[in-house]
Design a protein around this motif. Structure first.
Motif: not given
Length: 301
Positions: A45-48, A64-74, A82-84
């Motif tokens: 995944v490029k980005g968040d 993942i090159t970005g972050s995992v943002l609030p309310g989402f799941f992996v 996770i790079a960030e």
């Protein structure tokens, strides 16, 4: 003629009618760009992970090159890298989770791994690992549970507040804080068995409630002389009693197993502050004075 480039991750077979059949040779994600067909063993995944990507559920590793943002799941069966960072999100892996930056959970993040978890820092997050948890810097107001060791690696590796249950113990620069933040640490026991004990106790409570309800139904059927209902409720009661017996035996066995002690220690390279409460096998030790460069162990005698 239509030429399609087929990768080595896809097995090709020709059937009796001369039709070409394609089979995936590896677990992964089917990729088609109009010219070529491939199976990617890693979901990249490029980005968040956020509104643009949606949630991710993948049978294999995820990068993942970005972050995992609030309310989402992996959720993945392989390693998650996770790079960030991770915010108030759920990240779960059947293997390891590596977070290059930190985890800012806001009290809503949950991280679960069957192997190790590594991160730069952790704030207000629940982390569960079957093996070790390694945090470079501070771990603040977290709920930690692992069957390995919690290691806070650098001189900023402070364990402040929250609840930690680590079978192999803790290695930290400081534990607790100058302002006396309550920091609870349990060590030396299998805390995943502890979770199973809680589940069994809840199931036994449900069976007790069901038994009381069934007894009331039996009494009603006896009063009304409804023989069909009486037979049905009595059969249900026998079933409940058998289940209760099995679960009680299992609970006894789990409690016995939970009493097993594992070699472990709480090693503090800097300061252990008042407000820290250490626990093992139901015994607690409250720190009332500051201690420096100290190692705590559980005395089985």
């Amino acid at each position: 003629a239509f030429a399609l480039e087929i990768s080595k991750n896809i097995r090709q077979e020709t059937d009796e009618q001369g039709r070409l059949k394609l089979y995936s040779a590896v677990a992964g994600e089917l990729l088609y760009d109009g010219n070529s067909l491939d199976i990617a063993a890693v979901h990249a995944v490029k980005g968040d992970i956020g509104p643009a990507t949606g949630n991710v559920k993948f049978d294999g590793p995820v990068n993942i090159t970005g972050s995992v943002l609030p309310g989402f799941f992996v959720i993945a069966s392989g390693d998650i890298k996770i790079a960030e960072g991770i915010e108030a999100a759920l990240v779960s892996s059947e293997k390891a989770i590596h977070v290059n930056a930190g985890i800012k959970g806001g009290g809503k993040a949950a991280i679960r791994a069957r192997k190790n978890v590594t991160a730069a820092f952790a704030e207000q997050v629940a982390i569960m690992s079957v093996e070790d948890i390694t945090v470079k810097n501070a771990c603040m107001q977290c709920t930690i549970k692992c069957n390995g060791r919690l290691s806070l690696e650098t001189e900023k590796g402070y364990l402040i507040g929250g609840t930690t249950k680590a079978r192999g113990g803790v290695n930290a620069a400081n534990i607790g804080s100058k302002n006396g933040a309550k920091t609870a640490i349990s060590f030396g026991q299998d805390y995943l068995i502890g979770d199973k004990i809680e589940l069994e106790e809840k199931e036994l409570e449900k069976l007790k409630t069901a038994a009381v309800k069934t007894d009331a139904l039996i009494r009603e059927a006896e009063k009304s002389q409804d023989l069909g209902a009486l037979q049905k409720h009595r059969a249900k009661k026998v079933q409940i009693l058998k289940l209760n017996e099995r679960r009680t035996e299992r609970l006894f066995w789990l409690r016995e197993k939970f009493e097993q002690h594992f070699d472990s220690e709480i090693a503090v390279r800097g300061i252990a502050y008042p407000g820290v409460v250490l626990e093992s096998h139901g015994r607690t030790y409250d720190l009332t004075v500051e201690k420096r460069k100290v190692v705590f162990v559980f005395n089985q005698e």
